[in-house]
Write a protein that holds these residues in place. Structure first.
Motif, PDB file in Angstrom:
ATOM      1  N   GLU A 118       4.941  -1.750 -12.028  1.00 29.05           N
ATOM      2  CA  GLU A 118       3.061  -2.313 -11.742  1.00 29.05           C
ATOM      3  C   GLU A 118       3.658  -2.331 -10.474  1.00 29.05           C
ATOM      4  O   GLU A 118       4.675  -3.869  -9.765  1.00 29.05           O
ATOM      5  N   ASN A 119       2.927  -2.989  -9.345  1.00 30.09           N
ATOM      6  CA  ASN A 119       3.162  -3.585  -7.974  1.00 30.09           C
ATOM      7  C   ASN A 119       1.723  -4.883  -8.210  1.00 30.09           C
ATOM      8  O   ASN A 119       1.106  -4.742  -8.233  1.00 30.09           O
ATOM      9  N   PHE A 120       2.951  -5.970  -7.991  1.00 30.86           N
ATOM     10  CA  PHE A 120       2.108  -7.151  -7.441  1.00 30.86           C
ATOM     11  C   PHE A 120       2.235  -7.802  -6.130  1.00 30.86           C
ATOM     12  O   PHE A 120       2.866  -8.418  -5.310  1.00 30.86           O
ATOM     13  N   PRO A 121       1.001  -7.056  -5.553  1.00 32.49           N
ATOM     14  CA  PRO A 121       0.799  -7.327  -4.387  1.00 32.49           C
ATOM     15  C   PRO A 121      -0.074  -8.976  -3.516  1.00 32.49           C
ATOM     16  O   PRO A 121      -0.516  -9.238  -4.123  1.00 32.49           O
ATOM     17  N   GLY A 149      11.935  -7.010 -15.178  1.00 32.93           N
ATOM     18  CA  GLY A 149      12.552  -7.766 -14.384  1.00 32.93           C
ATOM     19  C   GLY A 149      11.826  -7.278 -13.058  1.00 32.93           C
ATOM     20  O   GLY A 149      10.346  -6.469 -12.776  1.00 32.93           O
ATOM     21  N   LEU A 150      11.790  -7.364 -11.857  1.00 27.72           N
ATOM     22  CA  LEU A 150      10.796  -7.720 -10.342  1.00 27.72           C
ATOM     23  C   LEU A 150      11.719  -7.042  -9.192  1.00 27.72           C
ATOM     24  O   LEU A 150      13.118  -7.280  -9.208  1.00 27.72           O
ATOM     25  N   ASN A 151      11.326  -6.344  -8.553  1.00 27.18           N
ATOM     26  CA  ASN A 151      12.005  -5.887  -7.496  1.00 27.18           C
ATOM     27  C   ASN A 151      11.219  -6.900  -6.429  1.00 27.18           C
ATOM     28  O   ASN A 151      10.121  -7.253  -6.689  1.00 27.18           O
ATOM     29  N   VAL A 152      11.724  -6.836  -5.187  1.00 30.91           N
ATOM     30  CA  VAL A 152      11.337  -8.063  -3.900  1.00 30.91           C
ATOM     31  C   VAL A 152      11.313  -7.210  -2.786  1.00 30.91           C
ATOM     32  O   VAL A 152      12.218  -6.711  -2.736  1.00 30.91           O
ATOM     33  N   THR A 153      10.143  -6.395  -1.546  1.00 28.29           N
ATOM     34  CA  THR A 153       9.820  -6.281  -0.292  1.00 28.29           C
ATOM     35  C   THR A 153       9.487  -7.287   0.437  1.00 28.29           C
ATOM     36  O   THR A 153       8.862  -8.540   0.095  1.00 28.29           O
ATOM     37  N   ILE A 154       9.906  -6.695   1.197  1.00 25.43           N
ATOM     38  CA  ILE A 154       8.609  -7.805   2.229  1.00 25.43           C
ATOM     39  C   ILE A 154       7.180  -7.964   2.216  1.00 25.43           C
ATOM     40  O   ILE A 154       7.000  -7.626   1.691  1.00 25.43           O
ATOM     41  N   PRO A 155       7.649  -9.265   2.026  1.00 23.70           N
ATOM     42  CA  PRO A 155       8.502 -10.848   3.527  1.00 23.70           C
ATOM     43  C   PRO A 155       8.770 -11.924   2.479  1.00 23.70           C
ATOM     44  O   PRO A 155       9.017 -12.623   3.252  1.00 23.70           O
ATOM     45  N   TYR A 156       9.178 -11.669   1.287  1.00 23.67           N
ATOM     46  CA  TYR A 156      10.001 -12.142   0.408  1.00 23.67           C
ATOM     47  C   TYR A 156      11.574 -12.118   0.001  1.00 23.67           C
ATOM     48  O   TYR A 156      11.928 -12.610  -0.943  1.00 23.67           O
ATOM     49  N   LYS A 157      12.017 -10.952   0.863  1.00 23.90           N
ATOM     50  CA  LYS A 157      13.807 -11.302   0.324  1.00 23.90           C
ATOM     51  C   LYS A 157      14.364 -12.766   0.087  1.00 23.90           C
ATOM     52  O   LYS A 157      15.103 -13.240  -0.489  1.00 23.90           O
ATOM     53  N   GLU A 158      13.810 -12.907   1.363  1.00 23.09           N
ATOM     54  CA  GLU A 158      14.254 -14.341   1.280  1.00 23.09           C
ATOM     55  C   GLU A 158      13.435 -15.468   1.227  1.00 23.09           C
ATOM     56  O   GLU A 158      14.176 -16.341   0.324  1.00 23.09           O
ATOM     57  N   ALA A 159      12.247 -15.804   1.047  1.00 18.17           N
ATOM     58  CA  ALA A 159      11.516 -17.039  -0.233  1.00 18.17           C
ATOM     59  C   ALA A 159      11.190 -16.973  -0.709  1.00 18.17           C
ATOM     60  O   ALA A 159      11.375 -17.947  -1.541  1.00 18.17           O
ATOM     61  N   VAL A 160      12.119 -15.723  -1.802  1.00 17.04           N
ATOM     62  CA  VAL A 160      11.947 -15.777  -3.377  1.00 17.04           C
ATOM     63  C   VAL A 160      12.852 -16.840  -3.710  1.00 17.04           C
ATOM     64  O   VAL A 160      12.914 -17.255  -4.877  1.00 17.04           O
ATOM     65  N   SER A 214       0.560  -0.906  -0.231  1.00 19.12           N
ATOM     66  CA  SER A 214       0.036  -0.149  -0.267  1.00 19.12           C
ATOM     67  C   SER A 214       0.952   1.010  -0.401  1.00 19.12           C
ATOM     68  O   SER A 214       0.167   2.276   0.014  1.00 19.12           O
ATOM     69  N   HIS A 215       2.288   0.792   0.687  1.00 21.71           N
ATOM     70  CA  HIS A 215       2.961   2.631   0.413  1.00 21.71           C
ATOM     71  C   HIS A 215       4.190   2.691  -0.074  1.00 21.71           C
ATOM     72  O   HIS A 215       5.068   2.120   0.544  1.00 21.71           O
ATOM     73  N   SER A 216       4.122   1.599  -1.358  1.00 23.86           N
ATOM     74  CA  SER A 216       5.191   1.076  -2.158  1.00 23.86           C
ATOM     75  C   SER A 216       5.722   2.455  -2.566  1.00 23.86           C
ATOM     76  O   SER A 216       5.612   3.628  -3.310  1.00 23.86           O
ATOM     77  N   PHE A 217       7.245   2.013  -2.811  1.00 23.80           N
ATOM     78  CA  PHE A 217       7.980   3.706  -2.642  1.00 23.80           C
ATOM     79  C   PHE A 217       8.390   3.299  -4.655  1.00 23.80           C
ATOM     80  O   PHE A 217       8.343   4.660  -5.324  1.00 23.80           O
ATOM     81  N   SER A 218       7.995   1.334  -5.352  1.00 19.07           N
ATOM     82  CA  SER A 218       9.417   2.149  -6.113  1.00 19.07           C
ATOM     83  C   SER A 218       8.298   2.462  -7.212  1.00 19.07           C
ATOM     84  O   SER A 218       8.642   3.051  -8.727  1.00 19.07           O
ATOM     85  N   LYS A 219       6.584   1.985  -7.592  1.00 21.63           N
ATOM     86  CA  LYS A 219       6.017   2.011  -8.814  1.00 21.63           C
ATOM     87  C   LYS A 219       6.302   4.093  -9.493  1.00 21.63           C
ATOM     88  O   LYS A 219       6.467   3.719  -9.992  1.00 21.63           O
TER      89      LYS A 219
END
Length: 248
Positions: free
Chosen positions: A35-38, A57-68, A12-17
């Protein structure tokens, strides 16, 4: 149309987009969208890629930086060592994970370092903390991890006495404490022991001055939020996606 985006949850408060929308307009970059993909679970990652085969290309944020990481074909050397990914490059049918957090943090911290900044406290143990630890190692700065549930060499917040605080003149908050909308929260460190020799760095950027930074500034410390780090890591992601590769 080349597609880029951000996975995480929630977003909801993404910087990247907003950053990439402005970048595309400012630099007259056409044929690209971000685009944001929540996704509520990392198991939906594969389905997302099937739905959007045009993703470059994708950026990854919380909580998937390890899970991906298990979903990727390759990791950069730094991402493998860190154990966290915040940037994925799609090329030649392969998904390669990078960590541009370490690039952003290093470049934004370095100008603030003084000769007495040799020991750091890293607050938190998540994927972002792992990138910070790696960056500190590269800078020759020793660190101690602080956690609510101390394991693997971490210490508890209760262990932060005057001597520990005096010895560790860099304090990095990698937790979401203080992030909008919970702006009244902050890491429970003994702020009375913070001095003008301290440098407090918060990965949170919204609000610009968190309670953690405000309390540090009140004690005369140098403070820095995570906004510049975010810009630098986003620019590094763009470089990777466009073939100007990094070791990170």
């Amino acid at each position: 149309m080349k597609m880029y985006g951000l996975i995480g949850y929630p977003l909801s408060h993404s910087f990247s987009k907003g950053f990439f929308k402005e970048k595309f307009e400012r630099e007259n970059i056409t044929g690209c969208q971000y685009e944001n993909f929540p996704i509520p679970g990392i198991s939906e990652f594969t389905h997302l890629l099937e739905q959007h085969p045009q993703i470059n290309g994708l950026n990854v944020t919380i909580p998937y930086k390890e899970a991906v990481m298990p979903f990727l074909d390759e990791l950069s050397k730094a991402a493998a060592q860190i154990g966290a990914v915040n940037c994925i490059d799609f090329k030649d049918g392969k998904k390669t994970g990078y960590n541009t957090d370490v690039i952003g943090f290093t470049a934004s911290l370095h100008p603030l370092l003084q000769p007495h900044h040799t020991h750091a406290l890293v607050l938190g143990t998540g994927g972002a903390a792992k990138a910070i630890m790696y960056a500190l190692e590269q800078l020759g700065i020793t660190y101690t991890v602080v956690s609510r549930s101390p394991v693997n060499g971490a210490i508890s917040y209760d262990a932060l006495d005057e001597a520990v605080m005096a010895a560790h003149t860099i304090i990095v908050n990698t937790t979401p404490l203080g992030m909008y909308p919970k702006v009244d929260t902050f890491p429970e460190i003994p702020y009375q022991y913070v001095t003008s020799r301290h440098l407090l760095y918060d990965l949170v950027y919204n609000p610009a001055t968190t309670a953690f930074l405000e309390k540090g500034a009140g004690q005369g410390a140098v403070i820095k939020n995570g906004h510049e780090m975010l810009i630098l890591q986003a620019e590094a992601s763009w470089e990777i996606w466009n073939g100007r590769a990094f070791s990170h």
